[in-house]
Design a protein around this motif. Structure first.
Motif, PDB file in Angstrom:
ATOM      1  N   ARG A   7     -12.522   4.660 -67.767  1.00 52.18           N
ATOM      2  CA  ARG A   7     -11.777   5.681 -68.511  1.00 52.18           C
ATOM      3  C   ARG A   7     -12.555   6.117 -69.752  1.00 52.18           C
ATOM      4  NH1 ARG A   7      -6.343   6.493 -67.885  1.00 52.18           N
ATOM      5  NH2 ARG A   7      -6.878   8.346 -69.104  1.00 52.18           N
ATOM      6  N   PRO A   8     -13.721   6.758 -69.569  1.00 50.23           N
ATOM      7  CA  PRO A   8     -14.487   7.213 -70.735  1.00 50.23           C
ATOM      8  C   PRO A   8     -13.746   8.270 -71.552  1.00 50.23           C
ATOM      9  CG  PRO A   8     -15.395   8.119 -68.704  1.00 50.23           C
ATOM     10  CD  PRO A   8     -14.387   7.081 -68.297  1.00 50.23           C
ATOM     11  N   ASP A   9     -12.707   8.867 -70.954  1.00 48.24           N
ATOM     12  CA  ASP A   9     -11.925   9.874 -71.683  1.00 48.24           C
ATOM     13  C   ASP A   9     -11.060   9.271 -72.779  1.00 48.24           C
ATOM     14  OD1 ASP A   9     -10.607   8.746 -69.279  1.00 48.24           O
ATOM     15  OD2 ASP A   9      -8.862   9.889 -69.950  1.00 48.24           O
ATOM     16  N   LEU A  10     -10.941   7.951 -72.844  1.00 43.65           N
ATOM     17  CA  LEU A  10     -10.073   7.324 -73.841  1.00 43.65           C
ATOM     18  C   LEU A  10     -10.770   7.070 -75.174  1.00 43.65           C
ATOM     19  CD1 LEU A  10      -8.136   4.701 -71.662  1.00 43.65           C
ATOM     20  CD2 LEU A  10      -7.381   6.968 -72.404  1.00 43.65           C
ATOM     21  N   VAL A  11     -12.056   7.379 -75.274  1.00 41.40           N
ATOM     22  CA  VAL A  11     -12.746   7.197 -76.548  1.00 41.40           C
ATOM     23  C   VAL A  11     -12.900   8.545 -77.239  1.00 41.40           C
ATOM     24  CG1 VAL A  11     -13.976   5.154 -75.752  1.00 41.40           C
ATOM     25  CG2 VAL A  11     -15.062   7.390 -75.539  1.00 41.40           C
ATOM     26  N   ALA A  12     -13.228   8.491 -78.527  1.00 42.47           N
ATOM     27  CA  ALA A  12     -13.368   9.716 -79.326  1.00 42.47           C
ATOM     28  C   ALA A  12     -14.828   9.973 -79.664  1.00 42.47           C
ATOM     29  CB  ALA A  12     -12.560   9.593 -80.622  1.00 42.47           C
ATOM     30  N   ALA A  13     -15.176  11.251 -79.706  1.00 40.56           N
ATOM     31  CA  ALA A  13     -16.487  11.642 -80.206  1.00 40.56           C
ATOM     32  C   ALA A  13     -16.492  11.551 -81.727  1.00 40.56           C
ATOM     33  CB  ALA A  13     -16.811  13.069 -79.763  1.00 40.56           C
ATOM     34  N   ILE A  63     -12.824   4.440 -86.674  1.00 47.26           N
ATOM     35  CA  ILE A  63     -13.189   3.756 -85.433  1.00 47.26           C
ATOM     36  C   ILE A  63     -14.605   4.146 -85.046  1.00 47.26           C
ATOM     37  CG2 ILE A  63     -10.811   3.619 -84.623  1.00 47.26           C
ATOM     38  CD1 ILE A  63     -11.410   5.958 -82.720  1.00 47.26           C
ATOM     39  N   ALA A  64     -15.229   3.323 -84.226  1.00 47.98           N
ATOM     40  CA  ALA A  64     -16.577   3.618 -83.756  1.00 47.98           C
ATOM     41  C   ALA A  64     -16.523   4.676 -82.661  1.00 47.98           C
ATOM     42  CB  ALA A  64     -17.239   2.351 -83.230  1.00 47.98           C
ATOM     43  N   ALA A  65     -17.260   5.744 -82.845  1.00 41.75           N
ATOM     44  CA  ALA A  65     -17.293   6.814 -81.845  1.00 41.75           C
ATOM     45  C   ALA A  65     -17.839   6.275 -80.526  1.00 41.75           C
ATOM     46  CB  ALA A  65     -18.173   7.957 -82.340  1.00 41.75           C
ATOM     47  N   GLY A  66     -17.140   6.605 -79.441  1.00 37.59           N
ATOM     48  CA  GLY A  66     -17.625   6.273 -78.110  1.00 37.59           C
ATOM     49  C   GLY A  66     -17.426   4.845 -77.669  1.00 37.59           C
ATOM     50  N   SER A  67     -16.832   3.980 -78.523  1.00 37.50           N
ATOM     51  CA  SER A  67     -16.714   2.576 -78.108  1.00 37.50           C
ATOM     52  C   SER A  67     -15.429   1.902 -78.567  1.00 37.50           C
ATOM     53  CB  SER A  67     -17.923   1.766 -78.606  1.00 37.50           C
ATOM     54  OG  SER A  67     -18.076   1.882 -79.998  1.00 37.50           O
ATOM     55  N   VAL A  68     -14.454   2.673 -79.029  1.00 35.13           N
ATOM     56  CA  VAL A  68     -13.114   2.155 -79.315  1.00 35.13           C
ATOM     57  C   VAL A  68     -12.123   3.001 -78.514  1.00 35.13           C
ATOM     58  CG1 VAL A  68     -11.316   1.807 -81.051  1.00 35.13           C
ATOM     59  CG2 VAL A  68     -13.707   1.301 -81.606  1.00 35.13           C
ATOM     60  N   LEU A  69     -11.313   2.337 -77.699  1.00 34.78           N
ATOM     61  CA  LEU A  69     -10.345   3.049 -76.875  1.00 34.78           C
ATOM     62  C   LEU A  69      -9.140   3.466 -77.702  1.00 34.78           C
ATOM     63  CD1 LEU A  69     -10.370   0.578 -73.858  1.00 34.78           C
ATOM     64  CD2 LEU A  69     -11.469   2.824 -73.909  1.00 34.78           C
ATOM     65  N   ILE A  70      -8.691   4.691 -77.513  1.00 34.54           N
ATOM     66  CA  ILE A  70      -7.463   5.175 -78.146  1.00 34.54           C
ATOM     67  C   ILE A  70      -6.388   5.225 -77.064  1.00 34.54           C
ATOM     68  CG2 ILE A  70      -6.362   7.032 -79.430  1.00 34.54           C
ATOM     69  CD1 ILE A  70      -9.119   7.926 -80.367  1.00 34.54           C
ATOM     70  N   LEU A  71      -5.388   4.365 -77.197  1.00 40.22           N
ATOM     71  CA  LEU A  71      -4.301   4.303 -76.220  1.00 40.22           C
ATOM     72  C   LEU A  71      -3.238   5.312 -76.618  1.00 40.22           C
ATOM     73  CD1 LEU A  71      -3.995   0.437 -75.821  1.00 40.22           C
ATOM     74  CD2 LEU A  71      -5.573   2.021 -74.696  1.00 40.22           C
ATOM     75  N   ASP A  72      -3.033   6.334 -75.796  1.00 39.42           N
ATOM     76  CA  ASP A  72      -2.051   7.399 -76.052  1.00 39.42           C
ATOM     77  C   ASP A  72      -2.437   8.196 -77.300  1.00 39.42           C
ATOM     78  OD1 ASP A  72       0.113   9.103 -76.224  1.00 39.42           O
ATOM     79  OD2 ASP A  72       1.593   7.543 -75.827  1.00 39.42           O
ATOM     80  N   ARG A  73      -3.468   9.031 -77.136  1.00 38.48           N
ATOM     81  CA  ARG A  73      -4.008   9.762 -78.281  1.00 38.48           C
ATOM     82  C   ARG A  73      -2.969  10.663 -78.936  1.00 38.48           C
ATOM     83  NH1 ARG A  73     -10.019  12.156 -79.119  1.00 38.48           N
ATOM     84  NH2 ARG A  73      -9.608  13.478 -80.917  1.00 38.48           N
ATOM     85  N   ASP A  74      -2.142  11.318 -78.156  1.00 45.45           N
ATOM     86  CA  ASP A  74      -1.129  12.194 -78.754  1.00 45.45           C
ATOM     87  C   ASP A  74      -0.201  11.405 -79.673  1.00 45.45           C
ATOM     88  OD1 ASP A  74      -2.157  14.377 -77.444  1.00 45.45           O
ATOM     89  OD2 ASP A  74      -0.655  14.380 -75.843  1.00 45.45           O
ATOM     90  N   ALA A  75       0.231  10.221 -79.205  1.00 43.15           N
ATOM     91  CA  ALA A  75       1.122   9.397 -80.024  1.00 43.15           C
ATOM     92  C   ALA A  75       0.403   8.859 -81.256  1.00 43.15           C
ATOM     93  CB  ALA A  75       1.685   8.247 -79.200  1.00 43.15           C
TER      94      ALA A  75
END
Length: 260
Positions: A122-128, A232-244
Motif C-alpha cells: 500500500r504505497p498510497d498510504l504514505v505522504a510525499a 512524519i518522514a516522507a515516504g516511510s510513515v503510513l497514514i491510516l485514514d488520511r481524511d480522518a
C-alpha cells in the motif's frame, strides 16, 4: 501467488487486504479486528505448525501488519521446530525490537516464504514531502530538527521511532512502551508545551516488519498532550485514514507535514 497477513492490532491488517485477497494469521493472545478473509489460527509457541498450515493453504508471500507486543510464552506448548529456534530468537530479543523482527523475517524466508511490507502493498498510504494539514512555523521546524537529531543519535541503539521537542528541548522519547505512553508522559509532565512530535523509522530499520504509522488517534493524543505539530518522514510513515487524520488536525489546530 497466495498471501497471508500476520495480523496484529489496529486497522493496518484490514487496509492491506485492499491490496489483494489474503489469509489472515491470528495469533493467540493478540487482539485483532475481524476481517472478511480466511483465518489461520497460530501460537507463538508453535512455529512448526504455522509453517505447515501456511504451506497447506498455498501461501508463498507474508506480510506483518499491526501492533504486536512481546508475547507471553508457555514453554510447555512448544513444538519441536520452535524449540530448535528458541536460542536464536532469545538472543535476538535481548538486542532490541528491530533485531528481533529481522530474525523473525529471516526464519520465515529460510522456510521459503517471501516477506513483504506494508509499503510494498500500500504505497498510497504514505505522504510525499510537504505540508499535509496546517502550516508549520519556524518554531515547529526548529523543534522537529531537534527531535530528529536525537532519533538519529539513538538509532543504532534500536530505541524508538518517535520523539517530542518543545522550545528546543527534547521532552519525550519513545521507548518499548510506544508512542501513546510517551505522549501521556509529555502531557502530564509539561502540559501545554506547544511542542512537536516527530515520527520516523529508526536508521536502517527493516520497514517490511515494522513500519511507523500515525492515525487520527495519534493526532488527538498529541493535542491532549499539549502539542501543536507533528512531523512524519516522507515516504516511510503510513497514514491510516488520511481524511480522518486531516480532519483531526483541523479540529485540534495541529500542523502536520512530511519531511525527508
Amino acid at each position: 501467488m497466495a498471501r497471508a497477513i500476520i495480523a496484529g492490532s489496529g486497522a493496518l491488517p484490514g487496509l492491506l487486504l485492499h491490496a489483494g485477497s489474503a489469509h489472515v494469521v491470528r495469533l493467540a493472545g493478540v487482539e485483532s479486528e475481524p476481517l472478511d478473509a480466511p483465518d489461520i489460527p497460530a501460537r507463538f509457541e508453535q512455529f512448526g505448525a504455522l509453517f505447515a498450515d501456511l504451506r497447506a493453504a498455498g501461501v508463498e508471500e507474508l506480510a506483518f501488519a499491526g501492533a504486536l507486543s512481546r508475547p507471553a510464552f508457555d514453554p510447555s506448548l512448544m513444538d519441536a521446530e520452535t524449540m530448535a529456534l528458541m536460542p536464536r530468537v532469545a538472543g535476538a530479543m535481548a538486542q532490541g525490537d528491530d533485531t528481533l523482527l529481522r530474525t523473525i523475517a529471516a526464519i520465515f524466508e529460510e522456510q521459503g516464504f517471501r516477506v513483504v511490507g506494508a509499503l510494498d502493498l500500500r504505497p498510497d498510504l504514505v505522504a510525499a514531502e510537504g505540508p499535509i494539514s496546517g502550516d508549520a512555523s519556524d518554531a515547529h521546524l526548529r523543534d522537529a530538527a531537534r527531535a530528529r537529531s536525537v532519533l538519529d543519535a539513538l538509532g543504532p541503539l534500536d530505541v524508538g521511532q518517535g520523539a517530542v521537542a518543545a522550545k528546543g528541548q527534547v521532552i519525550g522519547i519513545e521507548t518499548l512502551q510506544g508512542t501513546d505512553a510517551m505522549l501521556r508522559f509529555v502531557g502530564m509532565s509539561l502540559p501545554g508545551s506547544g511542542g512537536v512530535l516527530v515520527k520516523r523509522p529508526k536508521p536502517g530499520q527493516d520497514l517490511r516488519m515494522d513500519t511507523p504509522v500515525i492515525g487520527p488517534a495519534t493526532v488527538m493524543k498529541a493535542a491532549e498532550a499539549g502539542l501543536s505539530g507533528i512531523e512524519i518522514a516522507a515516504g516511510s510513515v503510513l497514514i491510516l485514514d488520511r481524511d480522518a487524520v486531516e480532519t483531526a488536525c483541523e479540529a485540534s489546530g495541529i500542523a502536520l507535514w512530511a519531511a525527508p
